[in-house]
Design a protein around this motif. Structure first.
Motif, mmCIF file in Angstrom:
data_model
loop_
_atom_site.group_PDB
_atom_site.id
_atom_site.type_symbol
_atom_site.label_atom_id
_atom_site.label_comp_id
_atom_site.label_asym_id
_atom_site.label_seq_id
_atom_site.Cartn_x
_atom_site.Cartn_y
_atom_site.Cartn_z
ATOM 1 N N LEU A 182 0.680 -1.176 -0.009
ATOM 2 C CA LEU A 182 0.231 0.092 0.115
ATOM 3 C C LEU A 182 1.055 1.438 0.038
ATOM 4 N N GLU B 54 -0.787 4.574 -1.273
ATOM 5 C CA GLU B 54 -1.392 5.784 -1.177
ATOM 6 C C GLU B 54 -2.636 5.745 -0.116
ATOM 7 N N GLN C 264 -6.205 5.120 0.759
ATOM 8 C CA GLN C 264 -7.459 4.536 0.269
ATOM 9 C C GLN C 264 -8.594 4.597 1.050
ATOM 10 N N GLU D 127 -12.100 2.462 0.949
ATOM 11 C CA GLU D 127 -12.928 1.428 0.499
ATOM 12 C C GLU D 127 -14.414 1.454 0.686
ATOM 13 N N GLU E 141 -11.250 2.207 -8.215
ATOM 14 C CA GLU E 141 -10.687 0.864 -8.745
ATOM 15 C C GLU E 141 -11.726 -0.386 -8.299
ATOM 16 N N THR F 169 -12.381 0.750 -4.494
ATOM 17 C CA THR F 169 -11.348 1.508 -3.807
ATOM 18 C C THR F 169 -11.137 2.713 -4.362
ATOM 19 N N ILE G 92 -8.922 5.627 -4.935
ATOM 20 C CA ILE G 92 -7.149 5.864 -4.502
ATOM 21 C C ILE G 92 -7.450 7.567 -4.266
#
Length: 104
Positions: A49, A51, A53, A55, A89, A97, A99
């Motif tokens: 990991l 950056e 995130q 979710e 994403e 996710t 970003i």
């Protein structure tokens, strides 16, 4: 009740009990925030990991687009603050996710 309905109910319960709140594009959404610079208080977890995130459920991602402002409702010590949404994403399991990039 089918599997999807049971899964949706379970996701809602987990988010209600363990999730973080954020404002994305002007609306509140529950999800799970993670930031690479925040290490566990005890122990160490090495991940790829890089950056921050956030979710969220795919059903909550409707209308969310890159470039929107994301405000994470946590203390500054826990990574809360304002971020720019860089990319979405989807993971194919009903979750997306977001970003993020820390806002300058």
């Amino acid at each position: 009740m089918g599997f999807r309905e049971l899964s949706d109910d379970m996701d809602a319960l987990v988010l209600d009990g363990l999730g973080d709140m954020a404002t994305v594009g002007g609306r509140e959404i529950a999800g799970f925030f993670s930031a690479p610079w925040l290490q566990p208080r005890m122990g160490r977890i090495n991940t790829a990991l890089r950056e921050p995130q956030f979710e969220i459920r795919a059903i909550d991602a409707d209308g969310i687009e890159s470039g929107q402002l994301v405000s994470i409702d946590l203390s500054v010590q826990d990574g809360g603050g304002q971020y720019d949404l860089v990319q979405l994403e989807p993971d194919g399991t009903g979750w997306v996710t977001l970003i993020l990039r820390m806002r300058a």
